[in-house]
Design a protein around this motif. Structure first.
Motif, PDB file in Angstrom:
ATOM      1  N   ILE A 167       0.864  -1.181   0.000  1.00 32.99           N
ATOM      2  CA  ILE A 167       0.000   0.000   0.000  1.00 32.99           C
ATOM      3  C   ILE A 167       0.902   1.233   0.000  1.00 32.99           C
ATOM      4  O   ILE A 167       1.655   1.444   0.946  1.00 32.99           O
ATOM      5  CB  ILE A 167      -0.918   0.017   1.228  1.00 32.99           C
ATOM      6  N   PRO A 168       0.834   2.028  -1.046  1.00 34.19           N
ATOM      7  CA  PRO A 168       1.729   3.199  -1.129  1.00 34.19           C
ATOM      8  C   PRO A 168       1.218   4.368  -0.285  1.00 34.19           C
ATOM      9  O   PRO A 168       0.783   5.386  -0.800  1.00 34.19           O
ATOM     10  CB  PRO A 168       1.725   3.527  -2.621  1.00 34.19           C
ATOM     11  N   TRP A 169       1.290   4.227   1.033  1.00 37.48           N
ATOM     12  CA  TRP A 169       0.792   5.255   1.935  1.00 37.48           C
ATOM     13  C   TRP A 169       1.489   6.589   1.723  1.00 37.48           C
ATOM     14  O   TRP A 169       0.925   7.645   1.964  1.00 37.48           O
ATOM     15  CB  TRP A 169       0.938   4.801   3.387  1.00 37.48           C
ATOM     16  N   TRP A 198      -0.068   6.528  -7.962  1.00 38.80           N
ATOM     17  CA  TRP A 198      -0.268   5.432  -7.017  1.00 38.80           C
ATOM     18  C   TRP A 198      -0.722   4.150  -7.725  1.00 38.80           C
ATOM     19  O   TRP A 198      -0.399   3.051  -7.294  1.00 38.80           O
ATOM     20  CB  TRP A 198      -1.254   5.793  -5.903  1.00 38.80           C
ATOM     21  N   LEU A 212       2.103   7.922  -1.008  1.00 37.90           N
ATOM     22  CA  LEU A 212       1.520   8.583  -2.170  1.00 37.90           C
ATOM     23  C   LEU A 212       0.087   9.060  -1.924  1.00 37.90           C
ATOM     24  O   LEU A 212      -0.530   9.636  -2.813  1.00 37.90           O
ATOM     25  CB  LEU A 212       1.531   7.640  -3.390  1.00 37.90           C
ATOM     26  N   TRP A 213      -0.452   8.836  -0.725  1.00 36.35           N
ATOM     27  CA  TRP A 213      -1.802   9.272  -0.428  1.00 36.35           C
ATOM     28  C   TRP A 213      -1.866  10.788  -0.512  1.00 36.35           C
ATOM     29  O   TRP A 213      -1.010  11.504  -0.023  1.00 36.35           O
ATOM     30  CB  TRP A 213      -2.230   8.844   0.954  1.00 36.35           C
ATOM     31  N   GLY A 214      -2.866  11.281  -1.172  1.00 33.85           N
ATOM     32  CA  GLY A 214      -3.043  12.714  -1.324  1.00 33.85           C
ATOM     33  C   GLY A 214      -2.273  13.300  -2.489  1.00 33.85           C
ATOM     34  O   GLY A 214      -2.377  14.489  -2.778  1.00 33.85           O
ATOM     35  N   ASN A 215      -1.500  12.480  -3.179  1.00 27.89           N
ATOM     36  CA  ASN A 215      -0.732  12.936  -4.325  1.00 27.89           C
ATOM     37  C   ASN A 215      -1.603  12.815  -5.569  1.00 27.89           C
ATOM     38  O   ASN A 215      -2.059  11.734  -5.927  1.00 27.89           O
ATOM     39  CB  ASN A 215       0.532  12.083  -4.478  1.00 27.89           C
ATOM     40  N   TRP A 260       2.283   2.557  -9.132  1.00 28.18           N
ATOM     41  CA  TRP A 260       2.984   1.879  -8.044  1.00 28.18           C
ATOM     42  C   TRP A 260       2.426   0.473  -7.858  1.00 28.18           C
ATOM     43  O   TRP A 260       3.169  -0.491  -7.754  1.00 28.18           O
ATOM     44  CB  TRP A 260       2.846   2.673  -6.742  1.00 28.18           C
ATOM     45  N   HIS A 261       1.110   0.371  -7.829  1.00 31.51           N
ATOM     46  CA  HIS A 261       0.491  -0.945  -7.654  1.00 31.51           C
ATOM     47  C   HIS A 261       0.815  -1.883  -8.813  1.00 31.51           C
ATOM     48  O   HIS A 261       1.078  -3.072  -8.592  1.00 31.51           O
ATOM     49  CB  HIS A 261      -1.028  -0.822  -7.513  1.00 31.51           C
TER      50      HIS A 261
END
Length: 77
Positions: free
Chosen positions: A22-24, A39, A26-29, A42-43
């Motif tokens: 989980i690319p935490w 994100w 990148l949250w809000g990006n 990333w996955h």
């Protein structure tokens, strides 16, 4: 002793795979690349990496952990 080191190596590999699944960070990006959010890329990349790791794991460590002889199941190598 080598077997134990290999086991610890695989445990470390899977801990890292789970920790960064989980690319935490990148949250809000809201950045995008080629029309998709970063994100999501990333996955896509992370699942590719996880697939390669599991394929390598399945070639040796899985058989050894399940006490299966590779020659018995037709694995050459």
């Amino acid at each position: 002793m080598r077997r134990r080191k290999t086991d610890y190596l695989w445990i470390g590999v899977f801990v890292v795979l789970v920790a960064f699944a989980i690319p935490w960070f990148l949250w809000g990006n809201a950045a995008t690349w080629l029309g998709l959010p970063v994100w999501l890329w990333w996955h896509i990349g992370w699942m590719g990496l996880a697939s390669v790791a599991f394929a390598l794991f399945a070639r040796g460590a899985w058989d050894r952990g399940m006490n299966v002889d590779p020659e018995e199941v037709g694995f050459d190598g």
